[in-house]
Design a protein around this motif. Sequence first.
Motif, PDB file in Angstrom:
ATOM      1  N   VAL B 401      77.489  49.978  47.951  1.00  0.00           N
ATOM      2  CA  VAL B 401      78.369  49.257  49.116  1.00  0.00           C
ATOM      3  C   VAL B 401      78.745  49.995  50.876  1.00  0.00           C
ATOM      4  O   VAL B 401      78.926  49.254  51.499  1.00  0.00           O
ATOM      5  N   LEU B 402      78.366  51.249  50.605  1.00  0.00           N
ATOM      6  CA  LEU B 402      78.431  52.122  51.804  1.00  0.00           C
ATOM      7  C   LEU B 402      77.652  51.833  52.394  1.00  0.00           C
ATOM      8  O   LEU B 402      77.956  52.307  54.045  1.00  0.00           O
ATOM      9  N   GLY B 403      76.080  51.607  52.215  1.00  0.00           N
ATOM     10  CA  GLY B 403      74.988  51.071  53.453  1.00  0.00           C
ATOM     11  C   GLY B 403      74.072  51.934  52.139  1.00  0.00           C
ATOM     12  O   GLY B 403      72.743  52.172  53.171  1.00  0.00           O
ATOM     13  N   THR B 404      74.124  52.891  51.157  1.00  0.00           N
ATOM     14  CA  THR B 404      72.754  53.761  51.109  1.00  0.00           C
ATOM     15  C   THR B 404      71.884  52.440  50.647  1.00  0.00           C
ATOM     16  O   THR B 404      72.596  51.432  49.235  1.00  0.00           O
ATOM     17  N   ARG B 405      70.926  52.350  50.976  1.00  0.00           N
ATOM     18  CA  ARG B 405      69.885  51.690  50.319  1.00  0.00           C
ATOM     19  C   ARG B 405      68.611  52.310  48.949  1.00  0.00           C
ATOM     20  O   ARG B 405      68.256  51.867  48.725  1.00  0.00           O
ATOM     21  N   LYS B 406      67.760  53.364  49.717  1.00  0.00           N
ATOM     22  CA  LYS B 406      67.104  54.048  49.457  1.00  0.00           C
ATOM     23  C   LYS B 406      67.704  55.431  48.633  1.00  0.00           C
ATOM     24  O   LYS B 406      68.427  56.118  49.531  1.00  0.00           O
ATOM     25  N   MET B 407      67.161  55.949  48.256  1.00  0.00           N
ATOM     26  CA  MET B 407      67.561  57.117  47.166  1.00  0.00           C
ATOM     27  C   MET B 407      66.687  58.167  48.568  1.00  0.00           C
ATOM     28  O   MET B 407      67.597  59.298  48.042  1.00  0.00           O
ATOM     29  N   PHE B 408      65.297  58.464  49.010  1.00  0.00           N
ATOM     30  CA  PHE B 408      65.790  59.128  49.995  1.00  0.00           C
ATOM     31  C   PHE B 408      65.099  58.967  51.171  1.00  0.00           C
ATOM     32  O   PHE B 408      64.760  57.210  51.533  1.00  0.00           O
ATOM     33  N   LEU B 409      64.921  59.646  52.373  1.00  0.00           N
ATOM     34  CA  LEU B 409      64.692  59.059  53.758  1.00  0.00           C
ATOM     35  C   LEU B 409      65.455  57.523  54.173  1.00  0.00           C
ATOM     36  O   LEU B 409      64.600  56.985  54.432  1.00  0.00           O
ATOM     37  N   ASP B 410      66.436  57.620  53.572  1.00  0.00           N
ATOM     38  CA  ASP B 410      67.750  56.156  53.869  1.00  0.00           C
ATOM     39  C   ASP B 410      67.560  56.267  55.527  1.00  0.00           C
ATOM     40  O   ASP B 410      68.071  55.084  55.794  1.00  0.00           O
ATOM     41  N   GLY B 411      67.501  57.193  55.979  1.00  0.00           N
ATOM     42  CA  GLY B 411      67.392  57.008  57.468  1.00  0.00           C
ATOM     43  C   GLY B 411      66.554  56.269  57.953  1.00  0.00           C
ATOM     44  O   GLY B 411      66.397  55.961  59.433  1.00  0.00           O
ATOM     45  N   LYS B 412      65.017  56.159  57.292  1.00  0.00           N
ATOM     46  CA  LYS B 412      64.533  55.577  58.248  1.00  0.00           C
ATOM     47  C   LYS B 412      64.483  53.713  57.560  1.00  0.00           C
ATOM     48  O   LYS B 412      64.057  53.579  56.391  1.00  0.00           O
ATOM     49  N   ARG B 413      64.884  53.434  58.518  1.00  0.00           N
ATOM     50  CA  ARG B 413      65.080  51.614  57.945  1.00  0.00           C
ATOM     51  C   ARG B 413      64.146  50.655  58.725  1.00  0.00           C
ATOM     52  O   ARG B 413      63.491  50.883  60.022  1.00  0.00           O
ATOM     53  N   LYS B 414      63.680  49.620  57.919  1.00  0.00           N
ATOM     54  CA  LYS B 414      62.772  48.465  58.915  1.00  0.00           C
ATOM     55  C   LYS B 414      64.038  47.682  59.721  1.00  0.00           C
ATOM     56  O   LYS B 414      65.004  48.041  59.989  1.00  0.00           O
ATOM     57  N   SER B 415      62.783  46.536  60.002  1.00  0.00           N
ATOM     58  CA  SER B 415      64.673  46.060  61.220  1.00  0.00           C
ATOM     59  C   SER B 415      65.211  45.001  60.278  1.00  0.00           C
ATOM     60  O   SER B 415      66.256  45.288  61.070  1.00  0.00           O
ATOM     61  N   HIS B 416      65.477  44.182  58.611  1.00  0.00           N
ATOM     62  CA  HIS B 416      66.262  44.315  58.253  1.00  0.00           C
ATOM     63  C   HIS B 416      66.401  44.426  57.095  1.00  0.00           C
ATOM     64  O   HIS B 416      65.330  45.142  56.467  1.00  0.00           O
ATOM     65  N   TYR B 417      67.593  44.534  56.839  1.00  0.00           N
ATOM     66  CA  TYR B 417      67.698  45.080  55.445  1.00  0.00           C
ATOM     67  C   TYR B 417      67.681  44.154  54.764  1.00  0.00           C
ATOM     68  O   TYR B 417      66.664  42.515  54.757  1.00  0.00           O
ATOM     69  N   GLU B 418      67.752  43.858  52.913  1.00  0.00           N
ATOM     70  CA  GLU B 418      67.187  43.098  51.891  1.00  0.00           C
ATOM     71  C   GLU B 418      68.175  42.297  52.027  1.00  0.00           C
ATOM     72  O   GLU B 418      69.303  42.321  51.902  1.00  0.00           O
TER      73      GLU B 418
END
Lengths: 947, 580
Positions: B401-418
């Motif tokens: 809910v707070l924003g975590t998406r991936k288990m690791f290297l969550d600070g690297k994201r592509k342009s769009h969320y799931e």
Amino acid sequence: MVTDELDHQLSIINALKLEAQLQAVQRYESRLQEIEEIRRQIELVHQGKLSLVQIDTSKARVDQRIEREHAPRHIAEERINGTNNFQDAFIIDKLAHLKNAVCRLTLNGRGLGTGFMVAEGIIITNHHVIPDEATAQRMEVEFGYEFDSNKILKKADKFSLHPQLFFCTSSIAPVAGDATSGLDFTLVAVDPSANLSRYTVAPLDGTLGKIVMGELCITIQHPAGEPKKVVLKNISLLKLTETHLIYESDTLPGSLGSMVVGLGTGEIIALHHAGVPKRNAEGRPVTKSGAVAYPGTPDEQIAWEGNEGVRVSCIINAIEQMALPKAMEPFRQKVLRRTNDRRQIRQEAGKMVTESVNAAGNHKTEKQNVNMERTAINKSDGLQANELTSFIILVKNKPESIQQVNAFLTARYGRPIKIQLLTPATAIDGADELFEFVASPKISLSDEAAELTRFTYIQAAEADVPLALNTYIEKREGGAGTESVYESGVKDKVWEDEFASWNEEAFQKEWAEAEFVKGRKAHEFRRWNHDAARFDKLTDEDFSFLKENPVFIAQLDTGFTNHFKVVGGFDQDLDVDLIDNDADAPDELQGGVLKFPGHGTRTGSILIGKQPLFDLSDSATQHDGNYGLISKAGSRIIPFRIAETVLLLNRQKELAKAVDRAIASGVQVMTMSMGTASTITTARLAKKTYDAGVIWCCAAGNEVKFVVAPAVFPGTIAVAAHNPDNGPWPKSSVGDAVDITAPGQDVYVPIFAKGPNGTRLDDFAYGSGTSYATPHVAAAAALWLAKYKTELLDVKGWQRVEAFRTAITQTARQHDKLPKRGYGAGILNVDALLNSKKGRPTPEMIAGLKYAYDGWNEHHFIASLQGWTELFKSYWNLAHGGLRRLFGMEAMESAAATATLSDFSKTQETLLFGGGSLLESDAALSPDEAISRLQVLNNLILQNAKA
Amino acid sequence: MAHFDFHFHLLFKHAISGDTDANEHTDVNQNIDVKGFADLLDSAFGGPFESQASPQMVLQSPLKFGLIAILSVEHAFVKRMMRIPGFRLEKALPLDPKMVQQIKNSEVSYHELFQKQVTFTRDTIQTHGKDWDMLLLNRSKDREEPGVWEAIRKRANANMQDAIKQQQNYKGSRWFALSIEGGHNLSEVPIRNQQGLIHQTPEETLKKLQDREDVDFMAINLSHLSRIPEMQLSGFAQGLNMSAQKAFKSPDFHPATECGLTFLGKKLVRQALTHTAKPILIDVKHMSLYSRLQYYRYRAKLAEEHQQVAKLPVISSHTGFTFTTYSNFIGNQQYLPQVDTDGEGLPVTTIAAQERKIGKTDDHNNEDLFGNPWTINLFDEEIEEIFNTNGMIGISLDQRVLGTRKMFLDGKRKSHYEPEHLAREEYTKLFENGQVPGAEAVLLEGLQRVVPLPRERHSMLLALHLVHAVRVGLNAGIAGPADVDDPSPWDYLCIGSDFDGLINPINSVKNITQIDRLKGELMRYLPQADKTLPFYEHEKALRYDRNGTVDRKYLESVIDKVLSINGIRLLMRFNNNWGI
């Protein structure tokens, strides 16, 4: 003595049998070439290279055979072909029924042949089994001579024959000049005191289409007098001659008098009478071992290459023509009953409507002598093949079936197709649900729909094409030579813009003596509809329930306008516009063709029109007066805009979306002052609404006389219209489907009048239609639901609707002027509904409710609709297009693309109405004729639901 | 500190395990312990099945006040539980298999199941209340035994005043209120019945609950995680993500056919808010954005007719934020839409929102922090709306809910969320036509191996949420409630952990016993969040001296408010029936 008699009889029979055989061989040989050709074609069918229906060269027979499938042509053909090896299981019941009609004929206990009971107390067998009355006197008939499942003989019943009561026979060989001869049959009466209750009647149906060439048949018989046997082995029909049919079989060694049944229809097709033995070069019959057979050679040793039966249709013809003593006439009629029933079914379908209308009384169809030009509008499907069209299909809502259908459609159209639920919010897992998809078929839309149903997972299909809406438009001559307009804006000139005009003078003239007008002031008779339905009797307390417990009422209509009468009455926070996806659903107020400004405003005003702000009793100049039936409760209605105009439902999808959204959102009452042709979609929506427990009040219809969809379906509440004098509104649809009648003729409703410089003035006029009757019942429903909220808390689903139906019908007001038939239970009486015991949903009332769809065969109905739909929709749109043209309006342009009837529908049309296809011809068809044909079709379709 | 939790499930896992028909539940003094393969699944999925807030854990924790959410298991969870050859999930999980069958086969209504849980919760707390020193708040008027409820209310008020004053040294009882999570709990027709029956009178069902003397509910969520065709109250927002779909594989977790607040929903809202003795608040968590906006409007309209409605706050009990306004999100189309039909005939509408960077950490390889842009989370206008109603926002402790998406290297994201699913009509109206009407996170993380994150990422996310809401409030000129010391937007925020609600908790606080870690975490990360949050930078949520040093006393005071005082004050208002 006994033996002598038997021997004598046997020798006669054998001699006659040989004669019959000789006849059969002659016929067989004369057709040998054709028979060989059919054998060859049957072989091709077995190899899947040919369709069975292609073998038969008689189009009429094939068509009638197809008609008996009560299914679209392609489904029917598939069934007949047997490539789709499934046949409905009821065929077994039918065969079991037939089996119990088969008997054996005995002389001194020895079985001599087979027969079967064709009418109560009348059996049929071959002439050569019972050649004359004297033989009949000596013989007995034995029913139930057969093994049970333990292979023990059942207890059989023997009865004597009474030829003096009824006897007729047709010789083996034709006699010159006697058309009834040469058919080798005998009918004879059984002892009238015989208890035949354990046995059944297998009536003869003399009409065509019970079987086509190459199709399979079976026989039920007492071979050589043995216990009853059936032959289920492949027996293909090879040839029909004028009088006989020849089938391929080696298993019918002279089973005289056996019953031959078409396996596809379960109908008796022939009376078996002779085998055709294989013959040597000299033409002598041979045995299976190749030896020459003699008259005494047992049948089972003879090599048979074909068999012959007498055609049922010929037997029936002969019976009809035979000269018989008058006393025997009732017996003859008994035998002919089935045939006559079938022959008359079409005519009767038409008659029933007329009768019910006539019974309903004082209806006079005005002769409309205007010749209707045939324009493209009469083409039902409206859209040309190859255009992108929406199809609605009925599929089981299971992932597996949906995936199958998706794969099928994707393959069929060569692009990915995913079907989508038409009513996703209310769809039930695993239930049959409507789905839609878009495609551009290469053939006509209805042919395409029929094609789609060939796929196992698609149970029914229809193209979602524009349908005329049944809303009433009347042109009326007013007083003093001026035309005045009832239902707004109908006069040609008026129609070109969006205006109508006040017409109270005409109203007063017509209804001066009417119960709700006479001696009343304008502000009183303008709301005569309150008085007639007894809303005037309601107390503040009656309204308080609704005030405290708002009931959500959805109005499926054209939306609303800002006429002052209805401002604030439409719940704009919630409205749903399914046409444009706009935020609100205001009528676009476009005048002229295709637009019908303010229909939703007028029907809505009956529910929620504002009460006049001023005391109108002294103000003759004021036009205000009538107001909403539930305005006192502060109710509002939720507009669901399903159509742009009252003339046309562009997409059934929009209606489906409205119903889906309304049910899912918790709407408890739906009011729909529009009707349309019966369609698969409307039928399913009506049932869904009913099952969900939503009361759907529907206009019974106008002009066409029969009750239109969705009012016609068992689940809805169908409302007919009456006038200010408690009499019927002559244009109201009537019929058994009607539940209740409410004020609908000359009801005072808001219109727009023409002001200076083309401005629009809020005004009022008297208008007519079951459109106006319907909201009365919706208002009653809302009051009733609110008042009995507690009583109804645990009443779920259809019982809520049924309880309401019971309550309004039990409390309906009777009036001598309203015909007893066709108008439901009488006139709506809301006072009694709310304040009498009969209107109260007690536990006893709830316990006694009956599901409206008991006795309604949805499966048959849909199948029948599927078969007739193109023709029905064509006539529907034609009739409605015609009505409108009469009033100076042009055809519905959006439906005006040219399309042609499919061959199937053309054939149907010809079969039903004779002559060539009128829809296809250039001959003018009067609206009356279109309506009467529509009635015939409507009844045909409905009959299937009730069968 | 006497902690407050706005949303957790004290006995949910106990209530649905054991033989529920025979009322033989897993011992309430034991934690739910998943064993064998289910244990493996539990750890793989991030621990949603293990107890997070069982009675024993609560007793070991500083949790003293809060809301216990009660709900019945939705059909979508049991419809097609994950099928692994030779293994049946429903058997391995702490779920009564008989109840699962009842739900599957339409043999029971949600309300019956809910009633059982209410009884179970009430009786359990009654039976063990003394040992646990735990009581339920109840506003009931005394009928049979004069003075009993009144005495309880007095005692609760005294305890709560004490807790606000004493904070660290609070020795009083634990006080909880009940809430109803999901409108489905009110449906009285058989679950997914084949007849198409609709429960047309949810308001009557709610009224019966409100009229009961033995229990009292503070709030209700109109929707939960899945489609409830037999009684739609409002649209719901997607809460479960794709890996959860793998386990429960049902399209019913996707909003598809709903459209805003329905007529049934309106009747229910009216009943909930206008009951004079025991009004029930609407918790907007789980509602779709469209439905929430419609609710705010409807509530305002209702307040014109019924004065008391204005006194009833809008709440969201366990939410995250999107860190933007919906005007910006929709107006500037910060998402990629897709419209399709699924293989089961349902409309599919998804939007993939642009990733939204909301802060930074010192971990330079993995420094950026992102919010969860799913529309289940609140938009800035809504934060303001809630503050304006003297409302309360509980920030969830679910990492997703707070924003975590991936288990690791969550600070690297592509342009769009799931992508998330939206109901077709709501999408058309709001997103395509811009008509403003009048994901909760992830249950299961997927079967990949768990690599623990630096725990501060999650705490930082929590801090960013709090700071963001306060800044939104300050930017909107929200002064805070009149009757508190040093009022500010901080007075409208609290924690709603959602423990035992099948969530994947933030790493720093795995369950209720660790809730006291929050103060330290927030002390550390709130100042960082206030520094790095890139929105409303002209507003500062904390106070600083001239040198830019954080005012530590103020920091502590706002943390106390968020973790304890605000919630307790809300409970007191409830206990005194909102001053009606």
